[in-house]
Design a protein around this motif. Structure first.
Motif, PDB file in Angstrom:
ATOM      1  N   ARG A  89     -16.645 -25.302  46.233  1.00 45.40           N
ATOM      2  CA  ARG A  89     -17.197 -25.435  47.590  1.00 45.40           C
ATOM      3  C   ARG A  89     -17.174 -24.061  48.248  1.00 45.40           C
ATOM      4  N   TYR A 137     -20.330 -41.581  51.480  1.00 44.69           N
ATOM      5  CA  TYR A 137     -20.428 -42.788  50.652  1.00 44.69           C
ATOM      6  C   TYR A 137     -19.399 -43.869  50.947  1.00 44.69           C
ATOM      7  N   THR A 195      -4.093 -31.700  54.029  1.00 45.76           N
ATOM      8  CA  THR A 195      -4.487 -32.936  53.344  1.00 45.76           C
ATOM      9  C   THR A 195      -4.376 -32.721  51.838  1.00 45.76           C
ATOM     10  N   GLY A 200      -9.376 -40.379  49.937  1.00 46.29           N
ATOM     11  CA  GLY A 200     -10.192 -41.308  49.165  1.00 46.29           C
ATOM     12  C   GLY A 200     -10.538 -42.541  49.951  1.00 46.29           C
ATOM     13  N   GLY A 214     -11.558 -45.084  45.078  1.00 44.32           N
ATOM     14  CA  GLY A 214     -10.850 -44.029  44.357  1.00 44.32           C
ATOM     15  C   GLY A 214     -10.290 -42.990  45.300  1.00 44.32           C
TER      16      GLY A 214
HETATM   17  P1  HAM Z   1     -12.154 -34.648  49.521  1.00 44.37           P
HETATM   18  O1  HAM Z   1     -11.350 -35.126  50.674  1.00 44.37           O
HETATM   19  O2  HAM Z   1     -13.365 -33.858  49.814  1.00 44.37           O
HETATM   20  O3  HAM Z   1     -12.524 -35.947  48.698  1.00 44.37           O
HETATM   21  O4  HAM Z   1     -11.229 -33.810  48.549  1.00 44.37           O
HETATM   22  C1  HAM Z   1     -10.033 -34.339  48.039  1.00 44.37           C
HETATM   23  C2  HAM Z   1      -8.926 -33.307  48.105  1.00 44.37           C
HETATM   24  O5  HAM Z   1      -9.313 -32.115  47.428  1.00 44.37           O
HETATM   25  C3  HAM Z   1      -8.564 -32.830  49.489  1.00 44.37           C
HETATM   26  O6  HAM Z   1      -7.694 -33.746  50.120  1.00 44.37           O
HETATM   27  C4  HAM Z   1      -7.870 -31.519  49.204  1.00 44.37           C
HETATM   28  O7  HAM Z   1      -6.521 -31.734  48.821  1.00 44.37           O
HETATM   29  C5  HAM Z   1      -8.651 -31.010  48.004  1.00 44.37           C
HETATM   30  N1  HAM Z   1      -9.630 -29.996  48.419  1.00 44.37           N
HETATM   31  C6  HAM Z   1     -10.855 -30.206  48.970  1.00 44.37           C
HETATM   32  N2  HAM Z   1     -11.473 -29.039  49.239  1.00 44.37           N
HETATM   33  C7  HAM Z   1     -10.624 -28.055  48.850  1.00 44.37           C
HETATM   34  C8  HAM Z   1     -10.685 -26.623  48.861  1.00 44.37           C
HETATM   35  N3  HAM Z   1     -11.758 -25.962  49.277  1.00 44.37           N
HETATM   36  N4  HAM Z   1      -9.604 -25.933  48.398  1.00 44.37           N
HETATM   37  C9  HAM Z   1      -8.510 -26.584  47.939  1.00 44.37           C
HETATM   38  N5  HAM Z   1      -8.405 -27.932  47.901  1.00 44.37           N
HETATM   39  C10 HAM Z   1      -9.441 -28.668  48.348  1.00 44.37           C
HETATM   40  C11 HAM Z   1     -13.254 -35.951  47.540  1.00 44.37           C
HETATM   41  O8  HAM Z   1     -13.518 -34.959  46.914  1.00 44.37           O
HETATM   42  C12 HAM Z   1     -13.600 -37.332  47.069  1.00 44.37           C
HETATM   43  N6  HAM Z   1     -14.390 -37.202  45.821  1.00 44.37           N
HETATM   44  C13 HAM Z   1     -12.345 -38.147  46.846  1.00 44.37           C
HETATM   45  C14 HAM Z   1     -12.620 -39.515  46.313  1.00 44.37           C
HETATM   46  C15 HAM Z   1     -12.531 -39.930  45.043  1.00 44.37           C
HETATM   47  N7  HAM Z   1     -13.041 -40.550  47.018  1.00 44.37           N
HETATM   48  C16 HAM Z   1     -13.198 -41.588  46.230  1.00 44.37           C
HETATM   49  N8  HAM Z   1     -12.915 -41.220  45.004  1.00 44.37           N
END
Ligand code: HAM
Length: 431
Positions: A114, A263, A281, A285, A304
């Protein structure tokens, strides 16, 4: 002058000492996931850009500002380095018809990308462990996901990670809330920032995730989605909460928790700590029952979460749980051509006996080789010189015990080394 080559900003090398922590973490993760019946899945790092646009939502920070997207010069395809794993998992499950006969519990681990402003705990290449329970509709699964997280925090020795919970209800409920929210935001239009004004028309729920402090009072006064939930959504939410109560897992309801991806429906959650400053954080999920259909598949319920590995490792380090490189069991030093030949075959003999063996390479005096043996943290040095070659024996020198070295016949080497390693381990702790 040529520019000094460095890693891309926000993307980190994980050097060997740090990698020990990653390995220990990954081992804990695998055991934990196995205990809950999850199976591993590995998706490509690149996907068609349209997948993320459709899954995460056009009007989100990730899609609007943070994706590494490019056109492949060779065939004109629009591609994106995955910013998260849920969209890819659902795409793979659809493409390979994984849900044809039964639901699936799947997990993945790997880098995500990202283009955010890098700071402590926030990187442009970061790593997630993610879990996706596909084909499960009930609140039992939402609760299991949360119970699972709570166990992992215990397994990792982490306290002070708090659960925030909310429900985003169903689409019609969100539509009713949206109408009320838009009316409210229009009245306070003067207080919105640029993003807020734009999102008011395109995706008003996203106005609520603004991090802009100047927007907080508008956000605080906004109509709450929770107040728009009907009986079915409330019953789902209550069932999740009841299971958490039964399991003794504390949580707080946060009606402002909307997550940064489009989503979700019903249960959403984040696990947060205040030990990491602004990036607190560690896991987020929820349920995403509409996603399969949204990206062109047969409808299937799912839920998830994903956790940020860098953030968790930071917490593990703060808790003083440091994994050290264990070093090999044996370091073999040798001198002379015949000794080198014997050393090669002795090293293989030891490895056959599952003894981790570093064979000295690069020559040098016995003394300098012994120094290397010592700094390798090996428990034992096996010494092979001309005398040993002539006698068909090797010398076993314990490096961490106060016992004398011993000459042993080759056939007795593995058991002799094994005995020293056994005694050297007593009183030592891994993490
Ligand atoms: P998200 O909240 O965007 O969710 O990311 C999940 C975790 O990834 C965050 O809580 C954080 O710990 C870590 N994270 C996100 N961005 C960064 C970054 N730039 N640097 C370091 N750590 C980061 C998702 O990604 C969803 N796909 C979660 C999910 C799975 N929902 C349902 N299934």
């Amino acid at each position: 002058m040529t520019q000094k080559l460095q890693a891309v900003r926000g993307m980190n090398d994980i050097l060997p000492d740090a990698a020990e922590q990653w390995l220990a973490f990954e081992e804990t993760i695998r055991t934990w996931l196995h205990r809950y019946g999850y199976r591993n899945i590995r998706m490509p790092l690149l996907e068609h850009t349209s997948l993320f646009r459709r899954a995460i939502g056009e009007v989100t920070d990730i899609v609007e500002k943070e994706m590494y997207s490019f056109v492949d010069d060779l065939n004109g395809e629009h591609l994106t380095l995955r910013p998260e794993g849920t969209a890819s998992t659902v795409r793979a499950a659809m493409e390979h018809n994984l849900l044809y006969d039964a639901p699936r519990r799947l997990w993945y681990i790997g880098p995500m990308f990202r283009h955010e402003r890098p700071q402590k705990g926030r990187y442009r290449q970061f790593h997630q462990v993610g879990v996706e329970a596909l084909g499960y509709a009930g609140p039992d699964m939402d609760a299991e996901l949360l119970v699972m997280c709570a166990r992992l925090w215990r397994d990792l020795g982490l306290s002070d990670i708090k659960l925030r919970l909310n429900s985003l209800g169903s689409l019609p409920e969100r539509m009713a809330h949206r109408e009320a929210l838009v009316a409210y935001l229009r009245e306070r239009r003067d207080e919105l920032d640029g993003d807020g004004t734009r999102r008011l028309e395109t995706n008003p729920l996203r106005v609520l995730d603004s991090k802009n402090p100047a927007m907080q009072s508008v956000i605080d006064g906004a109509p709450r989605l929770l107040d728009f939930l009907g009986d079915v959504s409330l019953a789902h939410f209550d069932a999740v909460k009841r299971t958490l109560d039964d399991a003794g897992i504390a949580y707080s309801i946060d009606p402002r928790l909307v997550r940064g991806l489009d989503y979700y429906n019903l249960t959403v959650f984040e696990w947060v700590t205040d030990r990491l400053g602004a990036q607190g954080t560690v896991c987020g999920g929820g349920r995403y029952d509409g996603l399969f259909e949204q990206i062109g598949g047969k409808p299937a319920p799912a839920a998830g979460f994903a956790m940020g590995i860098e953030r968790l490792l930071d917490l593990i380090e703060q808790a003083g749980r440091v994994a050290k490189h264990p070093g090999p069991d044996v370091y073999i030093v040798h001198q002379g051509d015949a000794a080198q030949k014997l050393a090669f075959s002795v090293a293989e003999q030891l490895r056959d006996a599952a003894i981790a063996t570093t064979l000295h390479c690069g020559g040098g005096s016995f003394k300098s080789q012994m120094k290397k043996a010592d700094s390798s943290r090996a428990a034992v040095a096996v010494i092979i010189g001309e005398d040993e070659v002539a006698a068909g024996e090797v010398t076993v020198k314990p490096l961490r015990l106060d016992t004398p070295q011993q000459r042993v016949p080759r056939a007795a080497l593995a058991s002799s080394v094994g005995a020293v390693i056994g005694r050297s381990m007593i009183g030592q702790h891994s993490i």
